[in-house]
Design an enzyme around this catalytic site. Structure first.
Site, short mmCIF file in Angstrom:
data_model
loop_
_atom_site.label_atom_id
_atom_site.label_comp_id
_atom_site.label_asym_id
_atom_site.label_seq_id
_atom_site.Cartn_x
_atom_site.Cartn_y
_atom_site.Cartn_z
N CYS A 30 -3.31 -44.06 -10.91
CA CYS A 30 -2.70 -42.74 -11.00
C CYS A 30 -1.31 -42.72 -10.36
O CYS A 30 -0.43 -42.02 -10.80
CB CYS A 30 -3.59 -41.73 -10.30
SG CYS A 30 -3.97 -42.23 -8.61
N GLU A 41 0.93 -39.86 -19.66
CA GLU A 41 0.37 -40.93 -18.84
C GLU A 41 -0.35 -41.92 -19.75
O GLU A 41 -1.29 -41.56 -20.46
CB GLU A 41 -0.63 -40.35 -17.83
CG GLU A 41 -1.18 -41.42 -16.90
CD GLU A 41 -2.31 -40.92 -16.01
OE1 GLU A 41 -3.20 -40.20 -16.51
OE2 GLU A 41 -2.30 -41.26 -14.82
N GLU A 45 -7.90 -34.64 -8.08
CA GLU A 45 -6.92 -35.74 -7.96
C GLU A 45 -6.72 -36.26 -9.37
O GLU A 45 -7.61 -36.93 -9.93
CB GLU A 45 -7.49 -36.86 -7.07
CG GLU A 45 -7.57 -36.51 -5.61
CD GLU A 45 -6.27 -36.73 -4.88
OE1 GLU A 45 -5.30 -37.22 -5.50
OE2 GLU A 45 -6.21 -36.42 -3.69
N LYS A 82 -21.22 -38.96 -9.10
CA LYS A 82 -21.30 -39.46 -10.48
C LYS A 82 -20.17 -40.44 -10.72
O LYS A 82 -19.00 -40.07 -10.82
CB LYS A 82 -21.22 -38.33 -11.52
CG LYS A 82 -21.74 -38.82 -12.87
CD LYS A 82 -21.18 -38.11 -14.06
CE LYS A 82 -19.82 -38.55 -14.48
NZ LYS A 82 -19.71 -39.95 -14.97
P1 NAD Z 1 -11.60 -39.12 -16.98
O1 NAD Z 1 -11.05 -37.79 -16.64
O2 NAD Z 1 -11.87 -39.43 -18.40
O3 NAD Z 1 -13.00 -39.35 -16.22
C1 NAD Z 1 -13.09 -39.29 -14.82
C2 NAD Z 1 -14.52 -38.97 -14.45
O4 NAD Z 1 -14.82 -37.68 -14.96
C3 NAD Z 1 -15.57 -39.91 -15.03
O5 NAD Z 1 -16.59 -40.10 -14.09
C4 NAD Z 1 -16.07 -39.13 -16.23
O6 NAD Z 1 -17.39 -39.45 -16.59
C5 NAD Z 1 -16.00 -37.72 -15.70
N1 NAD Z 1 -15.91 -36.69 -16.74
C6 NAD Z 1 -15.39 -36.81 -17.99
N2 NAD Z 1 -15.51 -35.65 -18.63
C7 NAD Z 1 -16.10 -34.77 -17.79
C8 NAD Z 1 -16.48 -33.41 -17.88
N3 NAD Z 1 -16.28 -32.70 -19.00
N4 NAD Z 1 -17.05 -32.84 -16.81
C9 NAD Z 1 -17.26 -33.54 -15.66
N5 NAD Z 1 -16.94 -34.83 -15.53
C10 NAD Z 1 -16.36 -35.44 -16.57
O7 NAD Z 1 -10.62 -40.17 -16.31
P2 NAD Z 1 -10.69 -41.74 -16.39
O8 NAD Z 1 -10.17 -42.18 -17.71
O9 NAD Z 1 -12.04 -42.19 -15.97
O10 NAD Z 1 -9.68 -42.14 -15.23
C11 NAD Z 1 -8.32 -42.26 -15.42
C12 NAD Z 1 -7.61 -41.01 -14.97
O11 NAD Z 1 -7.89 -40.76 -13.60
C13 NAD Z 1 -6.11 -41.14 -15.07
O12 NAD Z 1 -5.57 -39.96 -15.58
C14 NAD Z 1 -5.68 -41.32 -13.62
O13 NAD Z 1 -4.37 -40.95 -13.35
C15 NAD Z 1 -6.68 -40.49 -12.91
N6 NAD Z 1 -6.80 -40.90 -11.49
C16 NAD Z 1 -6.27 -40.08 -10.53
C17 NAD Z 1 -6.33 -40.48 -9.20
C18 NAD Z 1 -5.73 -39.65 -8.09
O14 NAD Z 1 -6.04 -39.90 -6.93
N7 NAD Z 1 -4.89 -38.67 -8.38
C19 NAD Z 1 -6.91 -41.69 -8.87
C20 NAD Z 1 -7.43 -42.48 -9.88
C21 NAD Z 1 -7.37 -42.07 -11.20
#
Ligand code: NAD
Length: 501
Positions: free
Chosen positions: A306, A405, A271, A196
């Site tokens: 991240c 963050e 992650e 997804k």
């Molecule tokens: P997010 O958590 O809002 O969404 C990430 C993904 O999760 C999306 O595909 C979203 O549709 C899905 N999602 C949202 N709510 C959900 C739920 N209730 N159940 C299942 N899936 C759900 O994050 P974002 O804003 O898309 O991305 C930014 C974040 O990701 C930042 O916090 C960043 O640090 C983190 N990130 C971490 C890494 C790592 O490797 N540690 C890498 C990239 C980004």
């Protein structure tokens, strides 16, 4: 010419395509090897963050589509697990070749969808290709062990069984790179995958689905875009998905862990986010540290990383010098059209994220403990453009800008006096993803690498990822490691076999 027939039409001439040429066409999900619309018939707009125009529409997958994808993945799982690991590796290599052949098109797709400059998005397709090849090369390392048995009439060994169906959820900051690279390990380990992508940036994942359709058997890879609370949560709670791998924010990660546990005992790796420190000790090479602070912020993807070192902690003897120079360099960055190769920094990904980042900047501007050094404003034109922004806190870290963050081009800086103070401050938050240390003293470097509570530490470096070096966080930054052997093994379940002759 149909887009599916394009290979590398822009790289040779350097010509700049329009958004319409790249993305204005029908888009379909991949379920069971078939290109499908959402069961509901619903679609969602794709908005170009550079100018806020709607460039195309894609299917809005929901619970019914996730159910169909899981059903297809479950049906395909036994045959895929029975395929030799060498053949599974060959499929990854074929996918890498397809991505490479369509790299230019995929890079433009991501630039239009996500807003990061075209040069950076070219780096992303190359990183995806490298990861797929890296995991393909690990194929024959995927093995169990033999355990000594005292009894000569017996033998003990382990097998590594795949889970079956893996639910893979990725964020929007590296759309193609995450979609392609993060399916490599689960597929190689013999699992089938339901991916997804993030709702803000699903295009390149859908294109990946088109490219993959002929390279893996139907149902082995399924790609369903949709909203997190709907499609995402259905995937997380689906009873036939025992293994969830999630990349995204810490808040969502915690919810994913809880929701997964509400459905069954599942193996969940996360992650998540970070508020990562970059520490400049008094004996550091100042010029190198300034370069490191700039690189560590990943400004070329608007700080939306991240691993960004978004907390700059500098020994008081160097504080003004480092902060002034970093601020000067930030002000000199070219903010603008991500399709222009001369652009250093493009727009943020979405209106929602723009609102979040600019609200932090407004909070910083009204905080008397903070001094604005660079940026602090947005561009007044269509598109989600925010100037790289630096706040310094001469009296020490203070307020939410030092604790939360922001995931944008916002850096905060504070001085410290002693080694202990720097490490205490660095470790003070509930995050622990990356950390960067600048010093010319080996003792300080090694001590800090030991004392910092983070999953990935750079010494006199920042931002770099090395193939095979495991990436991941401690505390609320996550659980599990990716980009190395541990990621591959995490998609298997060890089974012990005791044989009496
Ligand atoms: P997010 O958590 O809002 O969404 C990430 C993904 O999760 C999306 O595909 C979203 O549709 C899905 N999602 C949202 N709510 C959900 C739920 N209730 N159940 C299942 N899936 C759900 O994050 P974002 O804003 O898309 O991305 C930014 C974040 O990701 C930042 O916090 C960043 O640090 C983190 N990130 C971490 C890494 C790592 O490797 N540690 C890498 C990239 C980004």
């Amino acid at each position: 010419m149909r887009i599916s027939e394009l290979s590398n039409p822009y790289g040779a001439t350097g010509a700049r395509p329009t958004a319409g040429e790249i993305v204005d066409r029908p888009w379909r999900m991949l379920i069971g090897g078939a290109a499908t619309e959402a069961a509901s018939g619903d679609t969602m707009d794709v908005i170009n963050p550079a100018d806020e125009t709607v460039v195309t529409r894609i299917p809005l997958g929901g619970a019914a589509d996730i159910d169909a994808a899981v059903e297809a993945a479950l049906a395909a799982a036994p045959a895929w697990a029975a395929t030799s690991v060498a053949d599974r590796a060959r499929a990854l290599v074929a996918l890498a070749e397809a991505i490479e052949a369509h790299g230019e098109e995929l890079a433009w797709t991501d630039t239009i969808d996500n807003g990061s400059p075209i040069g950076v998005m070219r780096g992303d397709f190359r990183a995806a290709v490298a990861e797929l090849r890296y995991f393909a090369g690990l194929a024959l390392q995927l093995r169990g062990e033999t355990i000594p048995v005292a009894d000569h009439d017996a033998f003990d060994y382990t097998l590594r069984d795949p889970f079956g169906v893996v639910g893979r959820i990725v964020p929007w900051n590296h759309p193609l790179m995450f979609a392609a690279a993060r399916i490599a390990a689960p597929l190689l380990a013999g699992n089938t995958v339901v991916l997804k992508p993030a709702e803000a940036t699903s295009l390149s994942a859908l294109r990946l689905g088109e490219l993959a359709a002929g390279l893996v058997p139907p149902g082995v890879l399924n790609i369903v875009p949709g909203l997190g609370p709907d499609a995402g949560e259905r995937l997380v709670t689906h009873p036939d998905v025992p293994r969830i791998a999630f990349t995204g924010s810490s808040a969502t990660g915690r919810r994913v862990q809880a929701r997964a546990a509400s459905a069954a005992v599942k193996t969940v790796t996360l992650e998540l986010g970070g508020k990562n420190p970059l520490i400049v000790f008094a004996d550091a090479d100042v010029h190198a540290a300034v370069d490191g602070a700039m690189a560590g912020m990943n400004f070329t993807w608007q700080g939306q990383s991240c691993g960004s070192t978004s907390r700059l902690l500098v020994h008081s003897s160097l504080f003004e010098e480092v902060v002034t120079e970093v601020g000067r360099r930030m002000d000199a960055m070219r903010l603008g059209d991500p399709a222009d190769p001369a652009t250093d920094i493009g727009p943020l990904v979405s209106a929602e994220h723009y609102r979040k980042v600019t609200s932090y900047i407004r909070a910083g501007l009204s905080d008397p403990a903070l001094r604005l050094v660079a940026g602090g404003s947005a561009l007044h034109r269509p598109g989600y453009y925010v100037r790289p922004t630096l706040f310094s806190a001469p009296a020490g870290p203070s307020g939410p800008l030092f604790q939360e963050e922001i995931f944008g081009p916002v850096l905060v800086a504070a001085p410290f006096e002693s080694y202990d103070q720097a490490i205490t401050e660095a470790n003070a938050l509930p995050y622990g993803l990356t950390a960067s240390v600048w010093t010319t003293d080996l003792h300080t470097a090694m001590a800090a690498a030991r004392d910092l509570r983070a999953g990935y530490v750079w010494v006199n470096a920042s931002s770099a990822h090395i193939p095979g070096a495991a990436f991941g966080g401690v505390k609320n930054s996550g659980v599990g490691r990716e980009e190395g052997m541990q990621e591959l093994e995490s998609y298997t379940q060890p089974k012990n076999v005791y044989v009496r002759f």
